[in-house]
Design an enzyme around this catalytic site. Structure first.
Site, PDB file in Angstrom:
ATOM      1  N   ASP A   2       0.825  -1.214   0.000  1.00  0.00           N
ATOM      2  CA  ASP A   2       0.000   0.000   0.000  1.00  0.00           C
ATOM      3  C   ASP A   2       0.859   1.263   0.000  1.00  0.00           C
ATOM      4  O   ASP A   2       0.372   2.353   0.321  1.00  0.00           O
ATOM      5  CB  ASP A   2      -0.917   0.021   1.239  1.00  0.00           C
ATOM      6  CG  ASP A   2      -2.112  -0.919   1.101  1.00  0.00           C
ATOM      7  OD1 ASP A   2      -2.357  -1.409  -0.009  1.00  0.00           O
ATOM      8  OD2 ASP A   2      -2.793  -1.161   2.118  1.00  0.00           O
ATOM      9  N   ASP A  22      -5.939  -8.204  14.445  1.00  0.00           N
ATOM     10  CA  ASP A  22      -5.408  -9.507  14.863  1.00  0.00           C
ATOM     11  C   ASP A  22      -6.137 -10.043  16.097  1.00  0.00           C
ATOM     12  O   ASP A  22      -6.552 -11.208  16.145  1.00  0.00           O
ATOM     13  CB  ASP A  22      -3.901  -9.412  15.120  1.00  0.00           C
ATOM     14  CG  ASP A  22      -3.494  -8.186  15.925  1.00  0.00           C
ATOM     15  OD1 ASP A  22      -4.376  -7.449  16.430  1.00  0.00           O
ATOM     16  OD2 ASP A  22      -2.278  -7.949  16.063  1.00  0.00           O
TER      17      ASP A  22
END
Length: 482
Positions: free
Chosen positions: A87, A235
């Site tokens: 990105d 996560d």
């Protein structure tokens, strides 16, 4: 009435500090009781197809090191798919294109995947890559980590049952002695990975994927709903959703994946902000769902402790602020004498934290004398840094509670590069006005403690004074060095 109100408020928030410390003690006991348990492993007779995902954003200093480590994995090339989820909006992309071209020429299956925007940040990049992944298992490495040559060979055998959905390895540290700041991080992270993760895993409780240096079963991610970007800790969020679906996780402390600790205060603050705000967001999202699941009470309690542990910074800040008028009240009035027999509780809290950290250091160093030397030198600075970060982290907590959306701020990494960090703007000292005011507040509190000869409160206030002083020093030093 004001005096009674201060006492009630202080008691209320200090109760949660005691509760958190008791939770730490319970984890420590669980770890010690189960430390000799061995994870079951299977023989790796065939090599499953593995997709390695590397989420990248402006990592020009460390991307070559990461890709070099991936290319050195002892695993058949025809069973390995590498996704560079890039990105970046700087020259990192050009570096990646150059390196991936060389790796393709060497026979690697490697994709350089670019998105039009950073929608969903890291979670969005991982989910996008997942839709393209062909592997049965998904290994994930952040840019500052180094994959050991035998990482896959050593980790895959821990998928010893069809319901094991993720295997996490322990983080190591490339630069733990670089500064006092990195030493403080080392002791905190080692306590988490040696006591928290191992104690929870072997005790049969929920553990979390730590965002990197772990392997997922692809079907587990898909069954749990995939990566979601509504928190900054994707996560932790996915970990709990998967385990509430019945998946089990393994933790392998003997497999160590080294990484770079941030050596700048600005980097530590942005990292801590992301972890803490994301943790609060995840607790809001999943706490009720956790308690609705058909799980043992102990699993729910330990799971709640993990989801709520970031709130401790707010409790520390609030109780420390209230302790100053409390000290004045104690020394100006005899009306509440019985209440001020609280010093025993404070000593117990500090002792539990000391034992927790000492055990982690002892497990790491193996030798008692080395652990004693390390705890004497590192524990005080770890406490001081925690105190100094309490205001900044409390702001993260409040923004998480309010549901205020903030960007996913990358943590700058430098490897061995001595180049100027052009990703991180010079820290404006004006940002540290709250810490400066708190430094003055606790300086005056320390003077008052000397005046009253109240050494119990004095020690507490000196810790807070040192914490905010350390933060101010690091901020000034960092700005002067840029």
């Amino acid at each position: 009435m004001l005096a009674l109100g201060i006492i009630i408020l202080y008691s209320f928030f200090f109760f949660f500090i005691i509760l958190f410390s008791l939770g730490q003690l319970a984890l420590l006991i669980t770890f010690l009781a189960n430390r000799n348990k061995v994870n079951p492993k299977i023989q790796l007779e065939t090599f499953p197809l593995i997709t390695i995902q590397l989420p990248i954003y402006n990592e020009r200093f460390v991307i070559k090191r990461l890709l070099d480590s991936i290319s050195n994995l002892n695993y058949p090339k025809d069973k390995l798919e590498i996704q560079v989820l890039d990105d970046s909006n700087d020259d990192t992309s050009a570096i990646i294109e150059q390196i991936t071209g060389k790796l393709r020429a060497l026979g690697f299956t490697i994709s350089h995947i670019k998105r039009e925007n950073r929608t969903g940040f890291k979670a969005g990049a991982l989910q996008n890559g997942l839709t393209l992944a062909t592997g049965e298992y998904i290994a994930i490495f952040d840019a500052d980590f180094i994959a050991g040559p035998d990482f896959l060979i050593n980790t895959l055998p821990h998928f010893s049952h069809d319901k094991i959905g993720m295997v996490q390895t322990r983080w190591g540290h490339i630069n733990p002695r670089e500064s006092w700041l990195t030493r403080a991080q080392e002791i905190g992270l080692n306590s988490h990975f040696i006591i928290d993760q191992d104690g929870r895993a072997k005790g049969g409780y929920f553990i979390s994927f730590n965002g990197t240096a772990g392997i997922w079963r692809k079907s587990c991610i898909e069954n749990a709903g995939g990566w979601e970007a509504d928190t900054l800790t994707e996560d932790l969020d996915l970990s709990y959703r998967a385990q509430m679906k019945g998946w089990r996780f393994n933790y392998c402390p003997e497999i160590i994946s080294p990484a770079e600790l941030p050596n700048l205060l600005s980097a530590v603050r942005s990292q801590q902000f992301r972890w803490i705000k994301g943790g609060v967001e995840t607790s809001k999202k999943l706490m009720v769902r956790l308690w609705k699941c058909k799980l043992p009470l102990s699993t729910k309690l330990f799971g709640s402790l993990q989801l709520l542990n970031n709130y401790i910074y707010a409790f520390i800040l609030i109780t420390s602020l209230l302790s100053v008028p409390l000290m004045i009240l104690k020394n100006k009035s005899t009306e509440f004498d019985q209440f001020f027999n609280w010093s025993t509780s404070l000593i117990i809290v500090l002792l539990i934290n000391f034992l927790y950290c000492f055990t982690a250091i002892l497990m790491d160093k193996k030798k008692a004398i080395d652990a004693i030397i390390e705890i004497i030198s590192a524990f005080p600075i770890a406490i001081v840094v925690s105190m100094g970060m309490s205001y900044h982290n409390t702001i993260a907590i409040l923004k998480g509670i309010q549901g205020q959306k903030t960007a996913f701020i990358r943590t700058p990494k430098f490897s061995e590069s001595k180049e100027e960090n052009h990703y991180s703007k010079k820290q404006r000292l004006g940002k540290f006005i709250p810490e400066f005011l708190l430094f003055i507040y606790f300086f005056l509190a320390a003077l008052a403690g000397l005046y009253f000869k109240d050494f119990g409160f004095l020690i507490y206030h000196l810790l807070m004074l040192s914490g905010f002083g350390f933060v101010l020093f690091c901020a000034y030093d960092e700005r002067s060095g840029q």
